[in-house]
Enzyme design. Structure first.
Site, short mmCIF file in Angstrom:
data_model
loop_
_atom_site.label_atom_id
_atom_site.label_comp_id
_atom_site.label_asym_id
_atom_site.label_seq_id
_atom_site.Cartn_x
_atom_site.Cartn_y
_atom_site.Cartn_z
N HIS A 1 0.84 -1.19 0.00
CA HIS A 1 0.00 0.00 0.00
C HIS A 1 0.88 1.25 0.00
O HIS A 1 1.25 1.75 1.06
CB HIS A 1 -0.90 0.01 1.24
CG HIS A 1 -1.82 -1.16 1.34
ND1 HIS A 1 -1.38 -2.43 1.62
CD2 HIS A 1 -3.17 -1.24 1.19
CE1 HIS A 1 -2.42 -3.25 1.65
NE2 HIS A 1 -3.51 -2.56 1.39
N HIS B 1 -3.99 2.70 -3.34
CA HIS B 1 -4.24 2.28 -1.97
C HIS B 1 -3.63 0.92 -1.68
O HIS B 1 -2.85 0.76 -0.75
CB HIS B 1 -5.76 2.24 -1.69
CG HIS B 1 -6.10 2.00 -0.25
ND1 HIS B 1 -5.73 0.88 0.44
CD2 HIS B 1 -6.81 2.76 0.63
CE1 HIS B 1 -6.17 0.94 1.68
NE2 HIS B 1 -6.83 2.08 1.83
N HIS C 1 -26.88 -16.24 26.09
CA HIS C 1 -25.81 -16.03 27.07
C HIS C 1 -25.11 -17.32 27.47
O HIS C 1 -24.30 -17.31 28.40
CB HIS C 1 -26.38 -15.34 28.31
CG HIS C 1 -26.58 -13.87 28.15
ND1 HIS C 1 -27.35 -13.33 27.14
CD2 HIS C 1 -26.12 -12.80 28.86
CE1 HIS C 1 -27.36 -12.02 27.23
NE2 HIS C 1 -26.61 -11.67 28.27
N GLU D 1 -16.43 -4.76 25.48
CA GLU D 1 -15.61 -5.97 25.59
C GLU D 1 -14.41 -5.92 24.66
O GLU D 1 -13.26 -6.16 25.08
CB GLU D 1 -16.45 -7.22 25.29
CG GLU D 1 -17.57 -7.48 26.25
CD GLU D 1 -18.87 -6.79 25.87
OE1 GLU D 1 -19.87 -6.98 26.59
OE2 GLU D 1 -18.88 -6.05 24.85
#
Length: 661
Positions: free
Chosen positions: A26, A260, A472, A410
């Site tokens: 890149h 890019h 969960h 998290e």
């Protein structure tokens, strides 16, 4: 004397040359950010190329890691041990110049970047660590911890959700020594980003309580003034929005996605050289350009000045100075072994029946006074993960402490912890429900890839957690974590195994550990002292068969007790079973073959028992063995009811053993 633009053009030349030689990479981002990098590294960055590990250096993070030739060029030009021959092998096997910056490959690389958004998240961790360490060690007139964290980031980093998690918390903490540079070039791989990214970034970061400036990223005076202004704002992190042209200097590909993620091509490289006025051959840097970049003498002087400052500090605060050195060198306290041996023995003597998350909290409380670098936290689940204890003080960036409430973040939490571990001086651990390890998986992977010490406390580990239901209840998560190379996963079966797992996780300096812990209670068990060392090997014979073993029952966590009860039921029917507790499959797999054979005797049939997916266990039981597990999602009901409903009963284990035999 070379001009700033000429110095920046050295980055552009090296970047396009290396990418062109590799025919991969890149070039656009390094060429676009070269002017920003030149001002930062030559006029502001405090670093010593001859000692990349100097404790009080500024940290530099290239969050948009695809632009890796930017940092390789900077390291080479300023005098790090990264010779031109390494740049010539960019993206080739065993090159220090990998496709994305890799921690541990080249000197001066502070963190592995590439998965976008995680670099700036690590940067937040670096800045938080600097603030915490300064709070713990600095004294009036003695600022031995006093450095900045600089982050380069791109549009992709801002789009990734983890950047929202981390940058929001950075504002709350008021991280005045965190300065980020946004490469605002309006381009990503798919082209101009107007169709998929129209956020008002300035307002977004102002809402995060950052100090925000907008400048021309090719105007060196404006860049310098913005950095000076950012450094004066000490109560907020800073974002400098730099309007740049991707592939700056390329006549036909600048400003487009064509530069890019692909080499410019020989013809365009030649045209770019002409456009930039760069007359040197590929991989050749004029002597005056090298002289303009060389940072060795300035770096040595900066470190020498800090050494004098630290010597004065050590004279007045000798114990603190020794503690600082110990922690930055990742040495455990002198009393570590004696303290942890006593802790394990005491835990064994009590043999309490507890949920393993409760046992973990007791171990945390025992370790905290021994381990001043301990830094706990949770993603809004402290009361459920049980990651705090009486000796912890909550910290929010405005006061000292050693326990962090990360909020419901998290992924951000574990990415920040990676930055803290890389910074040095702290031993971070953080808790969440095991189900949400999926949210954080990429941060775990990066910790394992970089071989850094973090500890994840993952509670509510199975269908046994009960009423919250299948959303969960982890089914596949434990096995998924075990599949991450270099991640040690522990699922302990009782309080003693929890104590051993925690001790092993802290002692491990070459990778992260995950502690998978139960919500439901687990019977206490008193062990022979010999078991302690065996536990450290990941698996051991918990209960030997009364006669020659006909079957080996392998279990983890709360299911070890089920295996022990099944052993008794089988014995009543004349079937001799050995019970093996395997708290860490990863650790067990590293043992020598003789030990593994002593635990899992070749030729003896095997049945594994774990409240999780069954396929993982085939590596231990084979196709001819059995697995008592669960390959569906759970249900909403009390944990005990679910265990019985899904077949985690003595009767089902006995039935499975008989089928195997």
């Amino acid at each position: 004397m070379s001009s700033r633009r000429e110095l920046a053009n050295a980055i552009r030349a090296l970047s396009m040359d290396a990418v062109q030689k590799a025919k991969s990479g890149h070039p656009g981002a390094p060429m676009g950010m070269a002017d920003i990098a030149e001002v930062l590294w030559n006029d502001h960055l405090k670093h010593n190329p001859t000692n990349p590990e100097w404790a009080d250096r500024d940290r530099f993070v290239l969050s948009n890691g695809h632009g890796s030739m930017l940092i390789y060029s900077l390291l080479h030009l300023t005098g790090y041990d990264l010779p031109m021959d390494e740049l010539k092998t960019f993206r080739q096997l065993h090159s220090k110049c990998a496709g994305h910056p890799e921690y541990g490959y080249a000197p001066g690389i502070e963190t592995t970047t590439g998965p976008l958004g995680q670099g700036v998240t690590n940067g937040v961790g670096f800045a938080m660590a600097e603030k915490l360490m300064a709070n713990q060690f600095n004294k009036p007139g003695h600022d031995i911890v006093d450095h900045n964290t600089y982050v380069f980031l791109g549009d992709g980093c801002l789009m990734e959700g983890v950047s929202h998690e981390a940058c929001s918390l950075a504002g709350t903490w008021g991280l005045g020594k965190l300065i980020a540079f946004w490469d605002d070039n309006n381009i990503s791989i798919d082209g101009h980003i107007d169709a998929w990214y129209t956020d008002d970034t300035v307002k977004r970061f102002e809402a995060y309580q950052w100090h925000v400036q907008s400048i021309d990223g090719h105007d060196s005076d404006a860049i310098n003034a913005a950095i000076e202004a950012a450094k004066k704002v000490t109560d907020k992190p800073s974002l400098i929005c730099c309007k740049t042209i991707i592939g700056f200097g390329s006549p036909n590909k600048s400003g487009s996605h064509d530069c890019h993620g692909a080499a410019l091509g020989d013809e365009e490289v030649a045209l770019t050289r002409k456009e930039l006025g760069w007359e040197s051959a590929p991989f050749e840097i004029p002597a005056d350009i090298y002289a303009g970049w060389d940072g060795k003498e300035k770096g040595k002087a900066a470190e020498k000045s800090w050494d004098a400052k630290f010597a004065a500090y050590a004279k007045e605060f000798p114990e603190l100075a020794a503690e600082f050195k110990r922690r930055m060198e990742k040495q455990l306290p002198a009393n570590w072994k004696a303290a942890t041996d006593a802790m394990i023995a005491d835990t064994n003597e009590k043999a309490e029946s507890l949920a393993s998350r409760q046992a973990s909290q007791k171990i945390i409380a025992a370790l905290a006074p021994v381990l001043p670098e301990f830094l706990g936290g949770s993603a809004d689940l402290t009361g459920s993960n049980l990651t705090s204890c009486a000796s912890f003080t909550h910290v929010d960036g405005k006061k000292p402490g050693n326990y962090i409430s990360y909020g419901v973040r998290e992924f951000g939490m574990y990415g920040i912890m990676n930055g803290m571990a890389l910074h040095g001086g702290l031993m971070p651990f953080g808790g969440t429900f095991h189900m949400f390890s999926d949210y954080a998986k990429s941060a775990f992977r990066m910790a394992a890839l970089m071989k850094i010490r973090t500890v994840a406390v993952l509670t509510h580990d199975s269908i046994g957690q009960g009423e919250d239901g299948p959303t969960h209840q982890p089914i596949e998560n434990t096995s998924a974590m075990r599949y991450i190379p270099n991640m040690d996963v522990w699922r302990p079966a009782d309080s003693v195994e929890v104590a051993v797992a925690w001790t092993a996780a802290v002692e491990r300096l070459d990778g992260p550990s995950s502690l998978v812990l139960s919500r439901q209670g687990i019977p206490g068990r008193k062990h022979d002292v010999a078991d302690f060392a065996a536990m450290r090997k990941g698996a051991y014979v918990l209960s030997e068969a009364k006669g020659n073993a006909q079957v080996i029952l392998i279990a983890t966590g709360s299911e070890v007790d089920l295996a022990a009860k099944a052993q008794e039921a089988l014995a009543a029917e004349g079937i001799h079973a050995r019970v093996v507790s395997m708290p860490s499959t990863n650790v067990f797999d590293r043992q020598d073959q003789a030990y593994k054979d002593s635990v899992l005797t070749p030729g003896v049939k095997r049945v594994a028992i774990e409240a999780g997916v069954t396929d993982f266990w085939r590596k231990y039981v084979g196709l001819e063995g059995g697995v008592v597990g669960i390959d569906t999602f759970g249900e909403s009901a009390p944990g005990g009811v679910l265990m019985e409903y899904f077949g985690f009963t003595v009767e089902n284990v006995v039935k499975t053993v008989k089928e195997v035999l």
